[in-house]
Design a protein around this motif. Sequence first.
Motif, short mmCIF file in Angstrom:
data_model
loop_
_atom_site.label_atom_id
_atom_site.label_comp_id
_atom_site.label_asym_id
_atom_site.label_seq_id
_atom_site.Cartn_x
_atom_site.Cartn_y
_atom_site.Cartn_z
N ALA A 1 0.84 -1.20 0.00
CA ALA A 1 0.00 0.00 0.00
C ALA A 1 0.87 1.25 0.00
N ASP A 2 2.02 1.20 0.68
CA ASP A 2 2.91 2.36 0.70
C ASP A 2 3.41 2.68 -0.71
N ASP A 3 3.62 1.65 -1.53
CA ASP A 3 4.05 1.88 -2.91
C ASP A 3 2.92 2.46 -3.75
N LEU A 4 1.69 2.04 -3.46
CA LEU A 4 0.55 2.52 -4.24
C LEU A 4 0.25 3.99 -4.01
N HIS B 1 -6.34 3.95 1.95
CA HIS B 1 -6.03 5.38 1.91
C HIS B 1 -6.24 6.01 3.29
N ALA B 2 -7.35 5.66 3.95
CA ALA B 2 -7.62 6.19 5.30
C ALA B 2 -6.55 5.71 6.28
N ARG B 3 -6.16 4.44 6.18
CA ARG B 3 -5.14 3.90 7.08
C ARG B 3 -3.82 4.63 6.90
N LEU B 4 -3.44 4.86 5.66
CA LEU B 4 -2.18 5.55 5.39
C LEU B 4 -2.26 7.03 5.76
N ALA B 5 -3.43 7.64 5.57
CA ALA B 5 -3.60 9.05 5.96
C ALA B 5 -3.50 9.20 7.48
N LEU B 6 -4.06 8.24 8.23
CA LEU B 6 -3.93 8.27 9.69
C LEU B 6 -2.46 8.13 10.11
N ARG B 7 -1.75 7.29 9.39
CA ARG B 7 -0.32 7.09 9.70
C ARG B 7 0.48 8.35 9.37
N ARG B 8 0.19 8.91 8.20
CA ARG B 8 0.94 10.09 7.75
C ARG B 8 0.55 11.34 8.53
N GLY B 9 -0.73 11.58 8.72
CA GLY B 9 -1.19 12.82 9.33
C GLY B 9 -1.14 12.84 10.84
N GLN B 10 -1.53 11.72 11.47
CA GLN B 10 -1.59 11.68 12.93
C GLN B 10 -0.53 10.77 13.55
N GLY B 11 0.23 10.08 12.70
CA GLY B 11 1.24 9.17 13.23
C GLY B 11 0.65 7.94 13.90
N GLY C 1 -8.14 -4.10 9.93
CA GLY C 1 -9.15 -4.68 10.82
C GLY C 1 -9.54 -3.72 11.93
N ARG C 2 -8.53 -3.10 12.52
CA ARG C 2 -8.81 -2.14 13.61
C ARG C 2 -9.59 -0.95 13.08
N LEU C 3 -9.22 -0.48 11.91
CA LEU C 3 -9.91 0.65 11.29
C LEU C 3 -11.38 0.30 11.04
N VAL C 4 -11.64 -0.88 10.51
CA VAL C 4 -13.01 -1.30 10.22
C VAL C 4 -13.79 -1.50 11.52
N ARG C 5 -13.18 -2.09 12.55
CA ARG C 5 -13.87 -2.27 13.83
C ARG C 5 -14.25 -0.93 14.45
N GLU C 6 -13.35 0.05 14.36
CA GLU C 6 -13.66 1.39 14.88
C GLU C 6 -14.81 2.02 14.11
N ALA C 7 -14.80 1.88 12.78
CA ALA C 7 -15.86 2.46 11.96
C ALA C 7 -17.20 1.80 12.27
N VAL C 8 -17.21 0.48 12.41
CA VAL C 8 -18.45 -0.23 12.74
C VAL C 8 -18.96 0.21 14.10
N SER C 9 -18.05 0.37 15.05
CA SER C 9 -18.45 0.81 16.39
C SER C 9 -19.09 2.20 16.35
N LEU C 10 -18.52 3.11 15.57
CA LEU C 10 -19.08 4.45 15.45
C LEU C 10 -20.47 4.43 14.82
N VAL C 11 -20.64 3.64 13.77
CA VAL C 11 -21.93 3.57 13.08
C VAL C 11 -22.99 2.95 14.00
N LEU C 12 -22.63 1.89 14.71
CA LEU C 12 -23.60 1.25 15.60
C LEU C 12 -23.95 2.14 16.79
N ALA C 13 -22.99 2.89 17.30
CA ALA C 13 -23.27 3.82 18.40
C ALA C 13 -24.23 4.91 17.92
N ASP C 14 -24.03 5.40 16.69
CA ASP C 14 -24.93 6.40 16.13
C ASP C 14 -26.33 5.82 15.96
N TYR C 15 -26.41 4.56 15.53
CA TYR C 15 -27.71 3.91 15.36
C TYR C 15 -28.41 3.75 16.71
#
Length: 133
Positions: free
Chosen positions: A6-9, A87-97, A103-117
């Motif tokens: 992904a870093d090469d892409l 892209h989101a994973r690499l942006a988090l690495r680049r922008g926020q370190g 998997g962790r990114l998807v679990r966090e996103a699912v948690s946010l969506v379910l909490a909103d629901y």
Amino acid sequence: MSLPSADDLFRPTVVPDGEAPAPKPQQAVRAVPDQPEDQPEDQPGALPHDQAAEPQKGGRKKPSGRVRHDEKMTVYVTSEELLEIEHARLALRRGQGLAVDRGRLVREAVSLVLADYEAHGDDSALVRRLTEG
């Protein structure tokens, strides 16, 4: 056969006018902690890893984070969706370190969506998106 990482892409491949790219200051990359930095795990109120997904104060659930997961679910995504996740994973690495895996990114996103629901029910973003199509 070897596929590019992904870093090469997502690296810049073209430099305008033949100029050398300006070196960016290196930001330290760190793994995302399981507990908030201001609340050590041994502090009262901290949840053990096996209770991380249990409801907390106010009914909100915390994502499981970096623990061993015994359950598995396979989800098929389009190549565009996978590239967006990368892209989101690499942006988090680049922008926020923040070094997070997909998997962790998807679990966090699912948690946010379910909490909103849970909080908004029929007015949640999940219901709106599912009923639009």
